[in-house]
Design a protein around this motif. Structure first.
Motif, PDB file in Angstrom:
ATOM      1  N   SER A   1       0.779  -0.968  -0.004  1.00 19.42           N
ATOM      2  CA  SER A   1      -0.211  -0.056  -0.112  1.00 19.42           C
ATOM      3  C   SER A   1       0.901   1.320  -0.045  1.00 19.42           C
ATOM      4  CB  SER A   1      -0.808  -0.116   1.085  1.00 19.42           C
ATOM      5  OG  SER A   1      -0.156   0.107   2.305  1.00 19.42           O
ATOM      6  N   ASN A   2       0.172   2.458  -0.597  1.00 21.62           N
ATOM      7  CA  ASN A   2       0.891   3.574  -0.431  1.00 21.62           C
ATOM      8  C   ASN A   2       2.132   3.781  -0.925  1.00 21.62           C
ATOM      9  OD1 ASN A   2       0.074   6.406   0.001  1.00 21.62           O
ATOM     10  ND2 ASN A   2      -0.350   5.818   2.250  1.00 21.62           N
ATOM     11  N   THR A   3       2.418   3.160  -2.247  1.00 20.50           N
ATOM     12  CA  THR A   3       3.654   3.207  -3.089  1.00 20.50           C
ATOM     13  C   THR A   3       3.518   3.984  -4.272  1.00 20.50           C
ATOM     14  OG1 THR A   3       3.656   0.797  -2.400  1.00 20.50           O
ATOM     15  CG2 THR A   3       5.490   1.757  -3.641  1.00 20.50           C
ATOM     16  N   ASN A   4       4.710   5.004  -4.064  1.00 22.15           N
ATOM     17  CA  ASN A   4       4.794   5.763  -5.328  1.00 22.15           C
ATOM     18  C   ASN A   4       5.530   4.910  -6.371  1.00 22.15           C
ATOM     19  OD1 ASN A   4       4.888   7.735  -7.175  1.00 22.15           O
ATOM     20  ND2 ASN A   4       6.414   9.232  -5.936  1.00 22.15           N
ATOM     21  N   PHE A   5       4.878   4.261  -7.192  1.00 24.64           N
ATOM     22  CA  PHE A   5       5.697   3.560  -8.245  1.00 24.64           C
ATOM     23  C   PHE A   5       6.463   4.205  -9.211  1.00 24.64           C
ATOM     24  CE2 PHE A   5       1.803   0.887  -6.813  1.00 24.64           C
ATOM     25  CZ  PHE A   5       2.180  -0.221  -6.729  1.00 24.64           C
ATOM     26  N   MET A   6       5.856   5.136  -9.387  1.00 24.37           N
ATOM     27  CA  MET A   6       6.896   5.996 -10.480  1.00 24.37           C
ATOM     28  C   MET A   6       8.073   6.466  -9.947  1.00 24.37           C
ATOM     29  SD  MET A   6       5.251   5.921 -13.327  1.00 24.37           S
ATOM     30  CE  MET A   6       6.307   7.168 -14.188  1.00 24.37           C
ATOM     31  N   GLY A   7       8.354   6.532  -8.503  1.00 22.88           N
ATOM     32  CA  GLY A   7       9.275   7.111  -8.109  1.00 22.88           C
ATOM     33  C   GLY A   7      10.477   6.042  -7.484  1.00 22.88           C
ATOM     34  N   ILE A   8      10.187   4.827  -7.722  1.00 21.12           N
ATOM     35  CA  ILE A   8      10.936   3.943  -7.355  1.00 21.12           C
ATOM     36  C   ILE A   8      11.844   3.292  -8.487  1.00 21.12           C
ATOM     37  CG2 ILE A   8      11.269   1.312  -6.515  1.00 21.12           C
ATOM     38  CD1 ILE A   8       8.293   1.750  -5.347  1.00 21.12           C
ATOM     39  N   PRO A   9      13.201   3.701  -8.239  1.00 21.27           N
ATOM     40  CA  PRO A   9      14.166   3.642  -9.728  1.00 21.27           C
ATOM     41  C   PRO A   9      14.033   2.063 -10.235  1.00 21.27           C
ATOM     42  CG  PRO A   9      15.474   4.615  -8.032  1.00 21.27           C
ATOM     43  CD  PRO A   9      13.911   4.117  -7.426  1.00 21.27           C
ATOM     44  N   GLY A  10      13.979   0.944  -9.151  1.00 23.65           N
ATOM     45  CA  GLY A  10      13.916  -0.281  -9.746  1.00 23.65           C
ATOM     46  C   GLY A  10      12.762  -0.635 -10.596  1.00 23.65           C
ATOM     47  N   LEU A  11      11.762   0.166 -10.382  1.00 23.63           N
ATOM     48  CA  LEU A  11      10.663  -0.373 -11.089  1.00 23.63           C
ATOM     49  C   LEU A  11      10.344   0.201 -12.566  1.00 23.63           C
ATOM     50  CD1 LEU A  11       7.769  -0.401  -8.380  1.00 23.63           C
ATOM     51  CD2 LEU A  11       8.833  -2.411  -9.714  1.00 23.63           C
ATOM     52  N   PHE A  12      11.209   1.230 -12.993  1.00 23.22           N
ATOM     53  CA  PHE A  12      11.062   2.024 -13.970  1.00 23.22           C
ATOM     54  C   PHE A  12      11.202   1.199 -15.385  1.00 23.22           C
ATOM     55  CE2 PHE A  12      12.453   4.517 -17.695  1.00 23.22           C
ATOM     56  CZ  PHE A  12      11.767   5.699 -17.606  1.00 23.22           C
ATOM     57  N   LYS A  13      12.248   0.174 -15.492  1.00 25.23           N
ATOM     58  CA  LYS A  13      12.060  -0.814 -16.608  1.00 25.23           C
ATOM     59  C   LYS A  13      10.784  -1.304 -16.673  1.00 25.23           C
ATOM     60  CE  LYS A  13      17.005  -1.671 -16.947  1.00 25.23           C
ATOM     61  NZ  LYS A  13      17.807  -1.414 -15.627  1.00 25.23           N
ATOM     62  N   SER A  14      10.388  -1.914 -15.780  1.00 21.19           N
ATOM     63  CA  SER A  14       9.269  -2.978 -15.855  1.00 21.19           C
ATOM     64  C   SER A  14       7.899  -2.077 -16.130  1.00 21.19           C
ATOM     65  CB  SER A  14       8.928  -3.581 -14.494  1.00 21.19           C
ATOM     66  OG  SER A  14      10.058  -4.413 -14.203  1.00 21.19           O
ATOM     67  N   ILE A  15       7.829  -0.818 -15.615  1.00 21.46           N
ATOM     68  CA  ILE A  15       6.814  -0.080 -16.084  1.00 21.46           C
ATOM     69  C   ILE A  15       6.662   0.317 -17.364  1.00 21.46           C
ATOM     70  CG2 ILE A  15       5.417   2.110 -15.575  1.00 21.46           C
ATOM     71  CD1 ILE A  15       6.436   2.030 -12.639  1.00 21.46           C
ATOM     72  N   TYR A  16       7.914   0.638 -17.945  1.00 20.59           N
ATOM     73  CA  TYR A  16       8.130   1.031 -19.195  1.00 20.59           C
ATOM     74  C   TYR A  16       7.853  -0.049 -20.254  1.00 20.59           C
ATOM     75  CZ  TYR A  16      10.325   2.598 -23.505  1.00 20.59           C
ATOM     76  OH  TYR A  16      10.551   3.094 -24.916  1.00 20.59           O
ATOM     77  N   VAL A  17       8.340  -1.113 -20.099  1.00 21.04           N
ATOM     78  CA  VAL A  17       8.255  -2.378 -20.863  1.00 21.04           C
ATOM     79  C   VAL A  17       6.655  -2.969 -20.806  1.00 21.04           C
ATOM     80  CG1 VAL A  17       8.944  -4.554 -21.212  1.00 21.04           C
ATOM     81  CG2 VAL A  17      10.528  -3.093 -20.859  1.00 21.04           C
ATOM     82  N   TRP A  18       6.177  -3.206 -19.644  1.00 21.07           N
ATOM     83  CA  TRP A  18       4.724  -3.889 -19.766  1.00 21.07           C
ATOM     84  C   TRP A  18       3.828  -2.721 -20.071  1.00 21.07           C
ATOM     85  CZ3 TRP A  18       4.441  -8.611 -19.519  1.00 21.07           C
ATOM     86  CH2 TRP A  18       5.456  -9.621 -19.136  1.00 21.07           C
ATOM     87  N   SER A  19       4.019  -1.374 -19.833  1.00 16.51           N
ATOM     88  CA  SER A  19       3.004  -0.508 -20.609  1.00 16.51           C
ATOM     89  C   SER A  19       3.016  -0.534 -22.160  1.00 16.51           C
ATOM     90  CB  SER A  19       3.083   0.737 -19.944  1.00 16.51           C
ATOM     91  OG  SER A  19       4.338   1.382 -20.266  1.00 16.51           O
ATOM     92  N   ASP A  20       4.183  -0.653 -22.599  1.00 19.31           N
ATOM     93  CA  ASP A  20       4.419  -0.881 -24.151  1.00 19.31           C
ATOM     94  C   ASP A  20       3.796  -2.128 -24.705  1.00 19.31           C
ATOM     95  OD1 ASP A  20       5.768   1.306 -24.920  1.00 19.31           O
ATOM     96  OD2 ASP A  20       7.389   0.287 -25.737  1.00 19.31           O
ATOM     97  N   VAL A  21       3.992  -2.998 -23.814  1.00 21.17           N
ATOM     98  CA  VAL A  21       3.214  -4.389 -23.997  1.00 21.17           C
ATOM     99  C   VAL A  21       1.594  -4.104 -24.136  1.00 21.17           C
ATOM    100  CG1 VAL A  21       2.714  -6.753 -23.377  1.00 21.17           C
ATOM    101  CG2 VAL A  21       5.059  -6.033 -23.356  1.00 21.17           C
ATOM    102  N   TRP A  22       1.172  -3.686 -23.057  1.00 27.22           N
ATOM    103  CA  TRP A  22      -0.185  -3.249 -23.011  1.00 27.22           C
ATOM    104  C   TRP A  22      -0.751  -2.422 -24.359  1.00 27.22           C
ATOM    105  CZ3 TRP A  22      -3.273   1.407 -22.600  1.00 27.22           C
ATOM    106  CH2 TRP A  22      -4.582   1.065 -22.319  1.00 27.22           C
ATOM    107  N   GLN A  23       0.202  -1.564 -24.678  1.00 30.47           N
ATOM    108  CA  GLN A  23      -0.295  -0.408 -25.885  1.00 30.47           C
ATOM    109  C   GLN A  23       0.017  -1.064 -27.065  1.00 30.47           C
ATOM    110  OE1 GLN A  23       1.714   3.208 -25.843  1.00 30.47           O
ATOM    111  NE2 GLN A  23       0.016   4.151 -27.150  1.00 30.47           N
ATOM    112  N   PHE A  24       0.994  -2.017 -27.357  1.00 31.69           N
ATOM    113  CA  PHE A  24       1.298  -2.230 -28.851  1.00 31.69           C
ATOM    114  C   PHE A  24       1.363  -3.628 -29.256  1.00 31.69           C
ATOM    115  CE2 PHE A  24       3.887   1.581 -27.976  1.00 31.69           C
ATOM    116  CZ  PHE A  24       3.314   2.491 -28.914  1.00 31.69           C
ATOM    117  N   THR A  25       1.047  -4.605 -28.037  1.00 29.94           N
ATOM    118  CA  THR A  25       0.792  -5.950 -28.462  1.00 29.94           C
ATOM    119  C   THR A  25      -0.356  -5.968 -29.517  1.00 29.94           C
ATOM    120  OG1 THR A  25       1.483  -6.735 -26.487  1.00 29.94           O
ATOM    121  CG2 THR A  25       0.451  -8.294 -27.743  1.00 29.94           C
ATOM    122  N   GLY A  26      -1.519  -5.820 -29.440  1.00 33.26           N
ATOM    123  CA  GLY A  26      -2.423  -6.026 -30.297  1.00 33.26           C
ATOM    124  C   GLY A  26      -2.109  -5.497 -31.760  1.00 33.26           C
TER     125      GLY A  26
END
Lengths: 331, 299
Positions: free
Chosen positions: A180-205
């Protein structure tokens, strides 16, 4: 420029049909002189003039302008009048403390994206190919293509909104499982995953379209005879579908690998915030910040050139390997 | 496909198909839910949004967010600018693309190979950001509307797609017959090529138009005057630059009250900005699919 590159990564469609031109049909004008050949289509040269002028001004002059990387650029003197600096700016970049960090971030995000983003559309296409044409299939296709049309700015806003603590959909989901209460965008370790998986969400179809097309071109007799031989669905996928996707996939892979250093500027720049810079600063964003915001034109151009050259080498060598191994290649 | 209709499927196959349906349903949900969530949030009350009550359906329906969007003068200016860049930019794009693609598709054009190589080189290597910027600067295009039109006046990828289309759909014999009848190349383009190429022109128009509507990079580097900004830049200022500030505040619940409407505005803005593209999307989807295929397979 970067826009085009990101297009190439997402629009799986670049299968340049090699110049039929070189082995062009027998020219009936064997006896004619060059002058006559040109005269025959003089109007077409006129038509060509404007686009060629565009290529020269906005593509070739910038290529020549790359000499700025070897000069001490002064605005008053212009590119050609400024003094030579040799390799000074390249040394400066190679020796800067963050050099390896930016390389690591760029390659890290690219390869992560490739490993997840390359097979995803293939998987979707294979799955869609297994079900009957009907409302369900159409809805899946329709809905999964849609995010492709969302702009980068909106996409990043959607990411941020969905990850806002307490409010966003995704963060609420994580709260349910105890994060809970995590600022995901501020966690350096998560950046790559957020970037890649949101790309998958947007472009796979959208990325799946080309594979679906390839699958629809498979000779139905193959399926018939497989059925007669009692092949299961999985066997059909492994022995018919996947082999028939290999030519397209190799081309897509070459294109993706050839763009690995060209990691799109737009999305990363928008996703950056002071908290995640240690993993989100990549070469393209650094070039922008140093060059245009910081006005170190020569230094920034040197980094850009370094990037372009590595990229070109990658593209050519990947293409070479693909041609040797599978006889599928861009050229 | 019509596999497995004649012969009854084995148990394994039926299980497999079940998992395929499960997988595709999951895809459907994962793609659709965030979109629905944004749409629902945009018409819910700020309190409901901030306290996290909104999931799939709107809570306490209100249009306050949209009112705030339409009262913001910046957004109106950006919308009009984007419309201008999209219409003019796309017209220039399509014209230039055809002007290069058709001659390149002509097998009897002397020097065709040279122009093709010239085109393909630009796909493999470019000067990078700085020289690109300096060219635009030296042409005195910075901070003008031209900066949004000229530097991106033609897409190499689209030229290749269009060239492929011309090569495969316009028979050489037709051009030869026209030539024998004394039809000039330019007249041939207008009276034969263009009417025969409506599908590819439609596809290109769509690709370019979506590209213009969604672009922000050129505006970011070339424009400083706010009254020239396209919508995407204004969106970035409101949606993203603000958000970073907000997320850096330690506790969101303390600033809930003012935060509320601001959040709501974001959802509504996302909807308003994506609306033009997403509304026409169902109608043009087929063309896009066609475009991808022309670019790849027919090639």
């Amino acid at each position: 420029m970067p826009r085009l590159i990101s297009k190439l990564q997402t629009e799986p469609s670049l299968t340049p049909r090699n110049p039929v031109s070189s082995k062009a049909p027998p020219d009936r004008s064997t006896g004619r002189t060059t002058g006559k050949k040109i005269k025959r289509h003089w109007q077409l040269y006129l038509v060509l003039l404007l686009p060629v002028l565009y290529l020269i001004i906005f593509k070739y002059i910038p290529m020549a302008g790359i000499v700025i990387a070897f000069k001490n650029y002064k605005v008053i003197k212009g590119i050609w009048g400024s003094d030579w600096a040799g390799l000074k700016y390249f040394h400066q970049f190679f020796e800067s403390p963050n050099f390896w960090l930016y390389i690591k971030n760029t390659l890290g995000i690219s390869f992560y994206g490739l490993i997840i983003g390359f097979p995803a559309p293939i998987l979707l296409a294979l799955a869609l190919n297994e079900i009957r044409n009907g409302l369900f299939k159409k809805s899946v296709q329709m809905v999964s293509y849609a995010p492709y049309f969302i702009s980068t700015v909106i996409m990043v806003s959607i990411i941020i909104v969905n990850l806002t603590p307490n409010v966003g959909m995704v963060s609420k989901f994580f709260e349910m499982i105890g994060v809970s209460n995590t600022n995901f965008m501020g966690i350096p370790g998560l950046f790559k995953s957020i970037y890649v998986w949101s790309d998958v969400w947007q472009f796979t179809g959208y990325g799946a379209i080309i594979y679906i097309a390839a699958l629809s071109g498979v000779n139905p007799e193959l399926y018939e005879s497989a059925k007669v031989d009692g092949a299961s669905r999985i066997q059909k996928i492994l022995n018919i579908d996947i082999p028939s996707l290999i030519p397209v996939s190799v081309i897509m892979l070459i294109l993706n690998l050839g763009n690995i250093m060209k990691l799109g500027f737009e999305k990363i720049y928008l996703m950056q915030n002071p908290l995640n810079l240690s993993t989100s600063e990549v070469i393209s964003t650094y070039v922008y910040k140093v060059g245009l915001l910081g006005s170190s034109f020569s230094f920034s151009a040197a980094i850009g050139l370094f990037n372009s050259v590595i990229n070109l080498i990658l593209l050519v060598s990947v293409n070479y390997i693909a041609r040797k191994l599978s006889s599928n290649s861009l050229w | 496909m019509s596999k497995g209709t004649a012969i009854r499927e084995s148990k394994g196959d039926r299980l497999f198909v079940f998992f395929i349906y499960l997988f595709l349903s999951l895809v459907l949900v994962i793609v659709a839910v965030p979109l629905i969530y944004i749409l629902s949030s945009s018409v819910s009350s700020p309190q409901a949004v901030v306290s996290g009550k909104v999931w799939l359906f709107p809570v306490d329906f209100t249009l306050d967010g949209y009112k705030a969007v339409f009262h913001n003068p910046q957004i109106g200016v950006g919308y009009l600018n984007s419309l201008f860049y999209t219409v003019v930019g796309t017209a220039v794009n399509v014209a230039l693309t055809i002007m290069l693609a058709y001659p390149l598709s002509k097998k009897t054009l002397y020097g065709r190979h040279f122009f093709m190589v010239m085109l393909v080189i630009t796909m493999m290597f470019d000067g990078g950001l700085i020289p690109y910027y300096l060219v635009v600067k030296d042409l005195h295009l910075l901070d003008t509307r031209w900066a949004m039109i000229l530097p991106g006046a033609m897409g190499v990828f689209q030229v290749i797609v269009a060239r492929t289309f011309f090569q495969t759909t316009i028979p050489d014999e037709l051009a030869e017959a026209a030539e024998l009848d004394g039809c000039s190349d330019i007249r041939f383009i207008f009276s034969i090529v263009l009417p025969l190429s409506k599908p590819i022109i439609a596809v290109m128009t769509l690709m370019y138009a979506v590209g213009h509507w969604n672009a922000y990079f050129d505006a970011l580097i070339f424009l400083r005057k706010p009254d020239l900004f396209p919508l995407q830049i204004i969106l970035r200022n409101i949606l993203i630059l603000n958000t970073v500030d907000a997320s850096m505040m330690a506790n969101v619940s303390q600033v809930q009250a003012q935060q509320g409407l601001k959040d709501l505005l974001k959802y509504s803005l996302i909807v308003v900005a994506s609306a033009p593209v997403l509304i026409i999307y169902p109608f043009v989807q087929k063309h896009f699919v066609k475009g991808v295929m022309i670019g790849s397979l027919k090639g």
